[in-house]
Design a protein around this motif. Structure first.
Motif, short mmCIF file in Angstrom:
data_model
loop_
_atom_site.label_atom_id
_atom_site.label_comp_id
_atom_site.label_asym_id
_atom_site.label_seq_id
_atom_site.Cartn_x
_atom_site.Cartn_y
_atom_site.Cartn_z
N LYS A 413 -16.88 0.20 -23.76
CA LYS A 413 -18.22 -0.34 -24.04
C LYS A 413 -18.99 0.59 -24.96
CE LYS A 413 -22.27 -2.30 -21.75
NZ LYS A 413 -22.93 -2.55 -20.44
N GLU A 414 -18.90 1.90 -24.70
CA GLU A 414 -19.61 2.88 -25.53
C GLU A 414 -19.06 2.87 -26.96
OE1 GLU A 414 -19.71 6.80 -23.96
OE2 GLU A 414 -20.85 6.24 -22.18
N THR A 417 -20.49 -0.15 -28.80
CA THR A 417 -21.91 0.10 -29.11
C THR A 417 -22.04 1.09 -30.25
OG1 THR A 417 -22.49 -0.29 -26.80
CG2 THR A 417 -24.12 0.84 -28.15
N GLU A 420 -21.14 -0.43 -33.63
CA GLU A 420 -22.25 -1.24 -34.16
C GLU A 420 -23.29 -0.36 -34.83
OE1 GLU A 420 -24.31 -4.10 -31.69
OE2 GLU A 420 -22.41 -4.85 -30.96
#
Length: 629
Positions: A413-414, A417, A420
């Motif tokens: 998930k990190e 993120t 992005e």
């Protein structure tokens, strides 16, 4: 209370229960009741009117006591009479006053005086804190009024008192200064207005005039806001908007980003812009933090001009600052300009949000287009036809770069993120350089297509190096690697260029985090052909039994030892230094490798085949970066 204090003032209780002091009827009122009265007055008539009311109330008490003292002690020296003031004041129950410095000179029928002192246990401090908490200015208004009324009566001329520190605003002690007109300073003139009572009708007239002025301001501001909104809807940029505002207000306007770099201005020349920006940066550096200084609209006094500045806030974050710049008085049109600048700030936030949304949508479209090109989803004709929508001439020579990042904490998930955020930062970086690129992603890698015409004379490696340096400065805890393809003129073969860049990126090291495909030599040639499976099989077979289990940590350590040893041309000392091993430990490992491979590593032909095999497995991704082993 000390006995002499009781004897100073004539206080008596009559048979009917009434209280008299110095022949006048008196009442006992708890200080808490006064605190409630003070609070109600604040809420109903405002802080400034209450201050004037309390000062005048205190002054009346002081004058009455002064008349009593002058009558009782008319033969005493003037210093003695003045010293009686604090005694009588204390007997009012208000405070324990002390004079610490006194100068008094008689000039005809008037007395010039200057005195300093302290007030302890002020009832006004206690009640103000109880009702309102700590104030941002002194609160002992009746005390200042009492002292002023008393000395004005004694000295036969106006004596003004000013509280210079106050427990009510967080100071350790209340201190005061009192002066007759010949000792006044400029800041005393401001206090004089509180002693002159304005008729309520006059105040209502002034209030009506202010309300009328406020209504006119609101109408003008509303009109300007509507016109600005129309300009935004017409697609005008920030420079057009600031020019428009300057023409409406005739006041120079400046918009800066969160780093205080100017991004738009109106009514300001290029030379002036630089000076204004530099002086503002110096001002900000003198403040503790930007956040404390600019959470709301602020009037700032610079060396030779005023600046009304308000933050531009988007999604809870300050992304820039809007400022009017003007000379003259601080109060001149400041209310009107504040109202306008706050609305311009919201217009700027709307504009930036709109542009950010457009940019993100454009980046997503370009990213998807690049992914489709790399995955061979379009023919050459389809690519060229669609390229008109992204504003790039894909008939020109180009390079592809693959960027990989390594976070210290592995978290899917990190990583998404961060990718992005990295895409946004990359877009901004190349926009500032005025370099047009296509940007997308493959797996968790960032993929960039750069036209040769965009990089001019500096070369693709220089551009890539500058870009990675920028990323490292932005994210110092993240490591970045980049692989660069060879120059290509065939956009329909972008898939091959992508594989070249990917292969190059896999060959990077901690010491050399940028690799060009053309620098790989024969390794690149081998992998660029369509025989990858055969090459891989040959490499693994050459390295058996070291490569029969690439998940085995101990065998990977041996492969790393072999790789570094071969890169150093068999130099034991250099290899031991690079691997942080002792020579005896290294000799043991080399012997173990020779035994497993059944090969003599000093044989040049054997060494070459083994080095080529390891490099091949690294380039095709079978062996990841050896630095971690």
């Amino acid at each position: 209370m000390k006995k002499y204090l009781q004897l100073e003032r004539d206080i008596s209780f009559k048979d009917d229960g009434l209280i008299y002091t110095e022949g006048s009827r008196a009442i006992l009122v708890p200080t808490s009741s006064f605190g409630i009265l003070r609070k109600d007055l604040y809420l109903n008539i405002g802080k400034e009117r209450v201050k004037g009311f309390l000062i005048r109330y205190g002054a009346d008490l002081g004058r009455k006591d002064a008349k009593t003292i002058l009558k009782k002690f008319k033969s005493e020296p003037i210093e003695t009479i003045i010293q009686k003031g604090p005694v009588y004041h204390q007997l009012q129950g208000h405070v324990i006053p002390t004079i610490t410095n006194l100068r008094a000179e008689k000039h005809g029928n008037k007395i010039s005086t200057y005195l300093e002192g302290t007030w302890e246990h002020s009832y006004e401090v206690e009640e103000h804190i109880d009702q309102f908490g700590i104030a941002d200015e002194p609160v002992c208004h009746t005390l200042a009024g009492y002292a002023s009324g008393f000395l004005t009566e004694v000295c036969n001329q106006t004596v003004l008192f000013k509280e210079v520190s106050c427990v009510g605003k967080g100071d350790k002690i209340c201190k005061y200064v009192g002066r007759t007109i010949d000792y006044w300073t400029e800041d005393m003139n401001e206090e004089l207005k509180y002693y002159n009572e304005e008729p309520i009708v006059k105040e209502l007239e002034l209030t009506f005039e202010k309300l009328l002025e406020e209504r006119n301001h609101l109408q003008k501001v509303s009109s300007i806001y509507n016109k600005l909104t129309e300009e935004i809807l017409k697609g005008k940029d920030l420079d057009s908007i600031t020019d428009f505002v300057f023409n409406l207000t005739q006041t120079p306007i400046l918009i800066e980003n969160s780093d205080l770099h100017p991004i738009a201005s109106g009514g300001i020349s290029a030379e002036q812009l630089n000076g204004l920006n530099e002086s503002f940066k110096e001002y900000v550096q003198c403040k503790e933090t930007m956040k404390k200084s600019f959470q709301r609209t602020k009037i700032i006094k610079m060396e030779d001009y005023f600046r009304i500045t308000t933050p531009i806030v988007l999604q809870g974050k300050t992304i820039g600052y809007c400022s009017f710049v003007y000379e003259g008085s601080e109060e001149e049109n400041s209310t009107f300009l504040q109202m306008i600048i706050e609305r311009i700030s919201s217009i700027c936030a709307l504009y930036i949000l709109n542009k950010r949304t457009e940019t993100e949508a454009e980046n997503r479209m370009k990213g998807r287009f690049l992914e489709q090109i790399v995955n061979n989803e379009y023919t050459k004709e389809e690519i060229l036809r669609r390229s008109t929508f992204v504003g790039l001439d894909l008939l020109q020579p180009y390079y592809i770069m693959v960027i990989r990042f390594d976070l210290f904490k592995k978290n899917y998930k990190e990583e998404l993120t961060f990718l992005e955020e990295m895409i946004k930062g990359t877009s901004t970086y190349f926009q500032k350089l005025d370099i047009h690129i296509l940007m997308g992603q493959q797996a968790n890698d960032l993929v960039l297509l750069v036209l040769k015409s965009e990089i001019k004379d500096k070369g693709i490696k220089y551009l890539c190096s500058s870009y990675l340096e920028n990323l490292s400065n932005m994210y110092p805890s993240v490591t970045f690697r980049a692989g660069i393809s060879m120059e290509s003129e065939e956009i329909e073969k972008a898939s091959a260029s992508y594989n070249e860049a990917l292969t190059s990126m896999r060959m990077t090291t901690e010491e050399n985090n940028i690799m060009e495909f053309e620098s790989l030599g024969i390794i690149g040639s081998l992998i660029s052909t369509n025989n990858q499976i055969e090459v891989e099989r040959t490499a693994i077979n050459t390295l058996k039994p070291l490569c029969d289990d690439l998940e085995d940590h101990k065998k990977m350590e041996l492969i790393k030892t072999l790789y570094v040893y071969l890169q150093n041309g068999g130099n034991l000392e250099q290899t031991a230094s690079d691997l942080a091993l002792s020579l005896s430990g290294l000799r043991y490992r080399v012997g173990k490798i020779e035994k497993l491979l059944e090969q003599d590593l000093r044989n040049p032909e054997v060494s070459y085949k083994l080095l080529l095999s390891i490099q091949t497995l690294i380039s095709i991704g079978k062996i990841n970066h050896l630095e971690k082993y």
